[in-house]
Design an enzyme around this catalytic site. Structure first.
Site, PDB file in Angstrom:
ATOM      1  N   ASP A   3      -4.534   4.781   5.991  1.00  0.00           N
ATOM      2  CA  ASP A   3      -5.031   6.203   6.734  1.00  0.00           C
ATOM      3  C   ASP A   3      -6.236   5.701   7.616  1.00  0.00           C
ATOM      4  O   ASP A   3      -5.819   5.095   8.723  1.00  0.00           O
ATOM      5  CB  ASP A   3      -5.716   7.027   5.400  1.00  0.00           C
ATOM      6  CG  ASP A   3      -5.880   8.481   5.875  1.00  0.00           C
ATOM      7  OD1 ASP A   3      -5.424   8.858   7.121  1.00  0.00           O
ATOM      8  OD2 ASP A   3      -6.821   9.030   5.268  1.00  0.00           O
ATOM      9  N   GLU A  52       1.028  -1.119  -0.070  1.00  0.00           N
ATOM     10  CA  GLU A  52       0.098   0.064  -0.241  1.00  0.00           C
ATOM     11  C   GLU A  52       0.830   1.392   0.053  1.00  0.00           C
ATOM     12  O   GLU A  52       1.959   1.254   0.660  1.00  0.00           O
ATOM     13  CB  GLU A  52      -0.701  -0.134   1.116  1.00  0.00           C
ATOM     14  CG  GLU A  52      -1.906  -0.949   1.447  1.00  0.00           C
ATOM     15  CD  GLU A  52      -3.129  -0.687   0.944  1.00  0.00           C
ATOM     16  OE1 GLU A  52      -3.210   0.353   0.003  1.00  0.00           O
ATOM     17  OE2 GLU A  52      -4.186  -1.145   1.527  1.00  0.00           O
TER      18      GLU A  52
HETATM   19  P1  IMP Z   1      -7.783   4.962   3.664  1.00  0.00           P
HETATM   20  O1  IMP Z   1      -8.977   3.865   3.314  1.00  0.00           O
HETATM   21  O2  IMP Z   1      -8.712   6.093   4.335  1.00  0.00           O
HETATM   22  O3  IMP Z   1      -6.869   4.007   4.616  1.00  0.00           O
HETATM   23  O4  IMP Z   1      -7.420   5.516   2.601  1.00  0.00           O
HETATM   24  C1  IMP Z   1      -6.441   5.248   1.794  1.00  0.00           C
HETATM   25  C2  IMP Z   1      -6.255   5.856   0.668  1.00  0.00           C
HETATM   26  O5  IMP Z   1      -6.662   7.216   0.599  1.00  0.00           O
HETATM   27  C3  IMP Z   1      -4.883   5.847  -0.192  1.00  0.00           C
HETATM   28  O6  IMP Z   1      -4.555   4.559  -0.617  1.00  0.00           O
HETATM   29  C4  IMP Z   1      -4.873   6.974  -0.746  1.00  0.00           C
HETATM   30  O7  IMP Z   1      -5.081   6.771  -2.155  1.00  0.00           O
HETATM   31  C5  IMP Z   1      -5.658   8.053  -0.204  1.00  0.00           C
HETATM   32  N1  IMP Z   1      -4.925   9.086   0.695  1.00  0.00           N
HETATM   33  C6  IMP Z   1      -5.085   8.848   2.017  1.00  0.00           C
HETATM   34  N2  IMP Z   1      -4.308   9.942   2.694  1.00  0.00           N
HETATM   35  C7  IMP Z   1      -3.562  10.465   1.685  1.00  0.00           C
HETATM   36  C8  IMP Z   1      -2.581  11.490   1.545  1.00  0.00           C
HETATM   37  O8  IMP Z   1      -2.061  12.067   2.500  1.00  0.00           O
HETATM   38  N3  IMP Z   1      -2.183  11.797   0.316  1.00  0.00           N
HETATM   39  C9  IMP Z   1      -2.824  11.101  -0.826  1.00  0.00           C
HETATM   40  N4  IMP Z   1      -3.525  10.248  -0.937  1.00  0.00           N
HETATM   41  C10 IMP Z   1      -4.009   9.958   0.337  1.00  0.00           C
END
Ligand code: IMP
Ligand code: MG
Length: 191
Positions: A107, A103
């Site tokens: 986040d 990954e």
């Molecule tokens: P999660 O499902 O919230 O863990 O989101 C993960 C996805 O959100 C990542 O694979 C990224 O595509 C996007 N993302 C989250 N934070 C960032 C950031 O700081 N910069 C760019 N993309 C992000």
């Protein structure tokens, strides 16, 4: 939007720091999977840059495959966070293989949890998670991260595969985006 330099607030990790840390994590992975073949699964497009750097630094035999996801529902008011579906599936089965999900960033954890559940259902011999960045302060659902290069603060970052409106993926360093240049609401919609 144009990729103007003033949109980047500061460098969080230099290209040298990123490369050195990837080498360390690659050594950990090579040691853990010694004597086995490993399949790296990348999530398009964000993890491509990290996956290729990692793969080159590994000393064990590796296969690679990719999937693409689309997320709907963000963190904005009125939206349900964490709805994910597979937009492009893997080319090959993973049954009985040692699999490492690679990954760009974990986040909230919604994307990773969805992918873990989906991949686990296909009967891999083992299934691990390796991420370039971990922003665990924003975690909503817990996921077991086996390998992480960097823990990061609660700021939107770009570079090494991570984008803002598809830009900045090709930076070989990680930078914090300038919220004034882009608008904080806009950033909230992007992650
Ligand atoms: P999660 O499902 O919230 O863990 O989101 C993960 C996805 O959100 C990542 O694979 C990224 O595509 C996007 N993302 C989250 N934070 C960032 C950031 O700081 N910069 C760019 N993309 C992000
Ligand atoms: Mg993105």
């Amino acid at each position: 939007m144009k990729a103007a330099p003033e949109n980047l607030e500061r460098v969080l990790f230099t290209a040298e720091q990123v490369a050195a840390r990837i080498a360390e994590v690659a050594a950990e992975i090579s040691a853990k999977y010694e004597g086995r073949d490993l399949k790296l699964i990348g999530v398009l497009k964000g993890s491509v840059f990290f996956l290729t750097a990692l793969a080159r630094a590994l000393t064990i035999p590796v296969k690679i495959d990719f999937l693409a996801i689309s997320s709907f529902g963000g963190n904005s008011p009125g939206q349900t966070a964490g709805m994910v579906r597979i937009a492009k599936d893997l080319d090959d089965p993973i049954h009985d293989e040692d699999v490492l999900l690679v990954e760009d960033i974990v986040d909230t954890g919604f994307t990773t949890r969805y992918l873990l559940q989906t991949l686990a259902g296909r009967g891999p011999r083992s299934l691990g998670i390796c991420t370039l960045l971990d922003r665990s302060i924003r975690r909503i659902v817990q996921v077991p991260v086996d390998f992480r290069c960097f823990e990061i603060p609660d700021r939107f970052v770009v570079g090494c595969g991570l984008d803002f409106e598809q830009l900045y993926r090709n930076l070989d360093y990680i930078a914090v985006l300038n919220p004034e240049a882009l608008g904080p609401d806009k950033i909230e919609d992007k992650r």
